[in-house]
Design an enzyme around this catalytic site. Sequence first.
Site, PDB file in Angstrom:
ATOM      1  N   SER A 110     -25.484 -57.568 151.152  1.00  0.00           N
ATOM      2  CA  SER A 110     -24.215 -56.862 151.310  1.00  0.00           C
ATOM      3  C   SER A 110     -23.087 -57.851 151.545  1.00  0.00           C
ATOM      4  CB  SER A 110     -24.313 -55.896 152.496  1.00  0.00           C
ATOM      5  OG  SER A 110     -23.098 -55.231 152.685  1.00  0.00           O
ATOM      6  N   GLY A 111     -22.027 -57.708 150.771  1.00  0.00           N
ATOM      7  CA  GLY A 111     -20.872 -58.594 150.897  1.00  0.00           C
ATOM      8  C   GLY A 111     -20.903 -59.766 149.958  1.00  0.00           C
ATOM      9  N   THR A 115     -20.946 -55.353 143.652  1.00  0.00           N
ATOM     10  CA  THR A 115     -20.145 -54.277 143.043  1.00  0.00           C
ATOM     11  C   THR A 115     -19.053 -54.852 142.147  1.00  0.00           C
ATOM     12  OG1 THR A 115     -20.579 -52.864 144.955  1.00  0.00           O
ATOM     13  CG2 THR A 115     -18.740 -52.251 143.541  1.00  0.00           C
ATOM     14  N   ASN A 160     -19.279 -56.279 155.066  1.00  0.00           N
ATOM     15  CA  ASN A 160     -18.522 -56.003 153.841  1.00  0.00           C
ATOM     16  C   ASN A 160     -17.661 -54.767 154.056  1.00  0.00           C
ATOM     17  OD1 ASN A 160     -17.592 -55.719 151.263  1.00  0.00           O
ATOM     18  ND2 ASN A 160     -19.567 -55.329 150.314  1.00  0.00           N
ATOM     19  N   SER A 163     -18.989 -51.888 151.184  1.00  0.00           N
ATOM     20  CA  SER A 163     -20.411 -52.094 150.941  1.00  0.00           C
ATOM     21  C   SER A 163     -21.015 -50.869 150.253  1.00  0.00           C
ATOM     22  CB  SER A 163     -21.123 -52.350 152.267  1.00  0.00           C
ATOM     23  OG  SER A 163     -22.518 -52.445 152.074  1.00  0.00           O
ATOM     24  N   SER A 164     -21.765 -51.103 149.165  1.00  0.00           N
ATOM     25  CA  SER A 164     -22.469 -50.012 148.478  1.00  0.00           C
ATOM     26  C   SER A 164     -23.673 -49.630 149.324  1.00  0.00           C
ATOM     27  CB  SER A 164     -22.921 -50.455 147.087  1.00  0.00           C
ATOM     28  OG  SER A 164     -21.824 -50.757 146.272  1.00  0.00           O
ATOM     29  N   GLY A 390     -29.607 -56.112 148.035  1.00  0.00           N
ATOM     30  CA  GLY A 390     -30.398 -57.328 148.067  1.00  0.00           C
ATOM     31  C   GLY A 390     -31.408 -57.261 149.198  1.00  0.00           C
ATOM     32  N   GLU A 392     -32.936 -57.539 152.668  1.00  0.00           N
ATOM     33  CA  GLU A 392     -32.270 -57.370 153.959  1.00  0.00           C
ATOM     34  C   GLU A 392     -33.193 -57.790 155.092  1.00  0.00           C
ATOM     35  OE1 GLU A 392     -30.701 -53.442 154.411  1.00  0.00           O
ATOM     36  OE2 GLU A 392     -29.061 -53.805 152.988  1.00  0.00           O
TER      37      GLU A 392
END
Length: 1081
Positions: A110-111, A115, A160, A163-164, A390, A392
């Site tokens: 994330s970040g 996206t 992020n 973040s998605s 990704g 985690e």
Amino acid sequence: MSKMEVKTSLLDNMIGVGDMVLLEPLSEESFIDNLRKRFDHNEIYTYIGSVVISLNPYKSLPIFTADKVEEYRNRNFYELSPHIYALADEAYRSLRDQDKDQCILITGESGAGKTEASKLVMSYVAAVCGKGHEVNKVKEQLLQSNPVLEAFGNAKTVRNDNSSRFGKYMDIEFDFKGDPLGGVISNYLLEKSRVVKQPRGERNFHIFYQLLSGASEDTLRKLKLDRDFSKYNYLSLDSATVNGLDDAAGFRTVRNAMQIVGFMEDEMQSVLELVAAVLKLGNIEFKPESRVNGFDESRVKDKNDLKEMCELLGIEQSVLERAFSFRTVEAKLEKVSTTLNVAQAYYARDALAKNLYSRLFSWLVQRINESIKAQTKSRKKVMGVLDIYGFEIFEDNSFEQFIINYCNEKLQQIFIELTLREEQEEYIREGIEWTNIEYFNNAIICDLIENNQNGILAMLDEECLRPGTVTDETFLDKLNTVCAEHQHFESRLSKNSKFLTDHSLPHNCFRIQHYAGKVLYRVEGFVDKNNDLLYRDLSQAMYKANHSLMKMLFPEGNPDKVNLKRPPTAGFQFRASVSTLMKNLQTKNPNYIRCIKPNEKKAPHIFTDSLVCHQVRYLGLMENVRVRRAGYAFRQAYEPCLERYKMLCKQTWPHWRGPTRKGVEVLLTDLQVPAEEFSYGRSKIFIRNPRTLFFLEEKRRHCLEDLATLIQKIYRGWKCRTHFLLLKKSQVVVAAWYRRYAQQKKYQNIKRSTIIVQSFIRGWKARKILRELKYQKRCEEAVTTIAAYWHGTQVRREYRKFFRANAGKKIYDFTVQRIMQKYFLGLKNTMPSMSPTDKNWPARPYQFLDGTHQALRRIFHLWRCKKYRSQFTEEKKAIYEEKLEASQMFKDKKALYPSSVGQPFKGDYLEIKKNPKYQKLNSAVEEKILLADVINKINRANGKSTPRIFLLTKSHFVLADHKTGQVKVSVPLSDVTSVSVSTQSDGFFALKLKEGSTSAAKGDFLLSSERLIEIITKLYRTGSATADREQLNIDITDEFLVQFKQDKVCVKFIQGSPKNGNSATCKRKNNRLVEVSVPSP
């Protein structure tokens, strides 16, 4: 790089190493150091063969412009510096030209910019594919699906701001030309727990904040919402506002995107109602209430939020309130109802909120798919874009991280398999011997998680379905029993003695050694999250709602289709989705983008080595490089290879005439490169060690320096020779111009001297002639004077006797003659202008000329009038005759007349023949139209006016409908006996008809027009021009009689203050009187 520099290879002007396969020596430290060096120079993209590593710069860079798109369009992958556009172009061209389905896999934590990377890929493909109205519409819909999904599926996290919180896979479908036809989106594992609870420093999904910030007051009122975030329990307050995020603008963007994608207005309203219902659901609180049997029963504290939510969804309040207090369990034909305590009621509330939001999100994806799906059923080419979480590793890892890391294990497995397959296929295609490559196969980890008998997910499902008491501890006990001997599973409670004293491993946790490293999972919540239960009472309550979406979102609530089977668990559903995704990816040619976050501060220019190293490990990038380098580190087609290095050999420089492969062989033989360092493929040269490539590059660099020196020497010589020849040519030109200038000056001096001498000679001759002429003139004047005096003397002698007798009369005649001569000459010089309206005339000098003076004035005026009239055309003459006739009839009689003097009589004001609107009317009138205008016809019954078209011909006047042009009445002019008007400034006039005529059946006409003077004048002249017609009488009076059917009605004009301002108004007072109110002058 400056605009004038052109890169022709990845190796030109390279900062660090553009392709990690060429990194020498290869180690984790050199890998990180190369990334840092490129990041410091704003080079955020690096290759590992065909894989793109992308570092998030956390700032805008000028490398995503339209010019950059054109620069990478239709270029070889290694031809320019590393860029995400190169990968997107390679994938698109393979799909379009080679008919290979493609997939682009974007991974990272994330970040890291996943996206944004997917947006860049889609925008590039949209920019380079075809154009056209339908194609542009499809492209716009595909691009605009992103803002909708981001609003409902993205949230602000500590890592992020956008973040998605779901995985997305989009298949973009193309036709045979490469133009987009549509797409299909699949979503994976929305983080629905975020709806009810967010970690500190994070927010709920964007749409909640966008709705409260950007919706209008009217919309919020309809949704029963308030702008204040603090009034909603599901919204965290410590991060409600985020710097750089404009929630109000985001809401407008989402609404616009939904319209473009194809959402109807009522669908958008329904979606917002469900979002509002989730917010209202979070505000429902419960209190305990003791029952007779000693059990506590939950009750709703404040029913206002429950009532508003029920109104939004169209649910009966009592039904939903009971569902929060009781739970019905069905077993075969029996139903058992149990009460819910407060904790269970809160669990039910949160479960409903999570299910409602996640099902709404799934419906949104389905609805978007309906809009963007391809309309044609012909075979389509497909490019898939996978944007998924990704790997985690948090301090506290739970069921969500376990599922996400399982998905990444599968992606890593397919990544290694497809990479090896791609390498092997290229070796076979080029005829190079294939050698087996040693690598870590993570299939054993995937089997640990997904095995149908002994896998962790299978045991979790088995534990959830087992009767009796089921807890997270019993699940961990089962894992310790079954997986204790597995080399990638660790637990302190297992029988494996080596973990018994590992204090880093808590008792309620287990650890899995993933390909990216060890991850510690806390089993708390595994069973509940895998069950993902929603009480059947709540499902049935939702199904009973009158809302348009609820029956689609909760189909299991249909009482006619009760299914007693337990719904599939979250783990089972996700495993099935991942399996489907893997099968889909294996049918396509893969392209990889590995996204890396350089720092935790989300700030530019900061590169944290430890953080990047951690991501490099769990993304498996070093493993990827080793796989690529296991065979040949570098490969290149013969033609660009020979073109790049041909200057290193005299035989190939400057031009090689034979086959390119032969030229490469000659080149490498001449450079004495060891044979084991390269191999010849069918179309490419394969170089085993990067040192060999760097040796060639170093030789090329020295050779280019020598060539540059030679070019500089030749250029300097050419420049000096060119400069000398230019100076020589300039000297010749300057000398020629100077000689020309000197000769011109000499010639001008001689010419000037000659002119001066000539002027003096001509002056002397002229003065001489002048003197002779003056002398001759004086002689002639003397002779004339002498002759005149002599003749005078002779005449005086001869007529002296006659002159004395008639002297008085002659003197008088002479004096009068001189006075008349002087008078006429003076009159000539003081004549007035030729305008007939000019009344100026010179004053008479003597009284005895008074009669003559007045006669001359009259003659002059008549003469200039005649001259003025002779200039008139026939048309203008007719206009003035009409004006003269109008003057005779109305001057000093009608107050409206003075305002009409300056207005020309145009006649056809409606342009009947030119205007297509009146084509039907023009064809109905056969004679020439003398006048056409819109007038007001006064109703005989009530005095109200109606607009009519008034047409005048030589024999009739016609009244027609103003809108349709239909003829209402046509009256012969022979039936019109007289016209009556008032003396005031109104436009009313009455046309009186001959008694007994057909036209007089309904009576006389009372009309009104601003052009009254012109209409009556033309009526009068038309009647006068016909010999067999009686003269039309013009009656000017403020009170006259008109015949309305059988009644004689008096029309009376009075001065007053009309209701319509400055215009006259008409009103019928009774059967005998019509009163016209005219404004006072």
